[in-house]
Design an enzyme around this catalytic site. Structure first.
Site, short mmCIF file in Angstrom:
data_model
loop_
_atom_site.label_atom_id
_atom_site.label_comp_id
_atom_site.label_asym_id
_atom_site.label_seq_id
_atom_site.Cartn_x
_atom_site.Cartn_y
_atom_site.Cartn_z
N SER A 148 40.57 50.11 39.51
CA SER A 148 39.77 50.66 40.60
C SER A 148 40.56 51.78 41.24
O SER A 148 41.80 51.85 41.10
CB SER A 148 39.50 49.56 41.64
OG SER A 148 39.01 50.08 42.86
N TYR B 127 41.77 42.19 47.20
CA TYR B 127 41.33 43.08 46.13
C TYR B 127 42.32 44.22 45.91
O TYR B 127 42.73 44.52 44.78
CB TYR B 127 39.95 43.63 46.47
CG TYR B 127 39.26 44.38 45.37
CD1 TYR B 127 38.48 43.70 44.44
CD2 TYR B 127 39.35 45.75 45.26
CE1 TYR B 127 37.81 44.39 43.42
CE2 TYR B 127 38.70 46.45 44.26
CZ TYR B 127 37.94 45.77 43.34
OH TYR B 127 37.29 46.45 42.33
#
Length: 247
Positions: free
Chosen positions: A129, A142
């Site tokens: 990401s 995350y």
């Protein structure tokens, strides 16, 4: 090349399903893994809990049983949880690290011998990401896990270099997936704004170009990284973030 075999996790929807579809179209044999067995066209499906050692080992073992080889592993499974750090549930932290970081490590560990034997060079391509490169508030689990994935990729690239294995982390910005759609209500609560304002004021704020990325865009990048030219991308992020990290 039609004999090449891949494992793709988180394949029931979103990026994972798009990667499976693209690889199948390119002639790959694919095992798609999700918590519940995914219904995939042209690919094998497996239901497995990737927060466990047993689930990750099963994915590798079954791929070898079905295909006799593993040329590519695409760890993609994951989820998001949004909360301030002082309110962040410890069990959510544990679960995020298990699926986003420990699962890629275990998949690499269990498939390493097969990747070493891949005739055209093994590929390990986790979908990370932009959060592997930058942070956002309320996403402690995350962001921490995705930063860890990039560190894992760098280590694997160094360890695999002499055996022809490459490792690269695909790092997209916000992609039009169920995971992103689910964040809208969570982000509205965390930021104290309406859901209508979340996409414009939160989701797309980091993007210099105000568009969501499509899952097929990510699949195209993964497919490129499996080509001979893709061997040059190892030990590094492959950033496709609409200008997010340019600032």
């Amino acid at each position: 090349m039609s004999e090449r075999a891949a494992i793709v996790t988180g394949s029931a929807s979103g990026i994972g399903r798009a990667v499976v579809d693209r690889l199948v179209a390119d002639g790959w044999q694919v095992l798609g893994v999700d918590l519940e067995e995914p219904d995939l066209k042209g690919a094998e499906g497996l239901g497995a809990d990737l927060t466990t050692r047993e689930g990750n080992k099963a994915a590798v073992d079954i791929a070898l049983q079905h295909f006799g080889r593993i040329d590519l592993v695409v760890p993609n499974a994951g989820f998001q949880y949004v909360a301030p750090v002082e309110e962040f549930p410890e069990e959510r932290w544990d679960a995020l690290l298990a699926i986003l970081l420990t699962s890629p490590f275990l998949l690499a560990k269990y498939s390493w011998e097969a990747l070493r034997a891949a005739p055209e060079g093994g590929r390990f391509i986790p979908v990370a990401s932009a959060h592997a490169l930058a942070a956002s508030p309320y996403k402690a689990g995350y962001v921490s896990a995705k930063h860890g994935v990039l560190g894992l990729v760098k280590t694997l690239a160094l360890e695999g270099a002499t055996d022809g294995i490459t490792a690269a982390a695909v790092c997209p910005g916000y992609v039009r997936t169920p995971l992103v759609e689910k964040q809208i209500a969570d982000q509205a609560k965390a930021h104290g704004i309406s859901e209508d304002r979340v996409i414009e004021e939160v989701i797309l704020t980091p993007h210099a170009r105000k568009d969501l990325i499509e899952p097929s865009d990510v699949a195209d990048v993964v497919a490129f990284l499996t080509t001979p030219a893709g061997r040059t991308f190892t030990g590094a992020p492959v950033t496709m973030d609409m200008g997010w990290t340019a600032r």
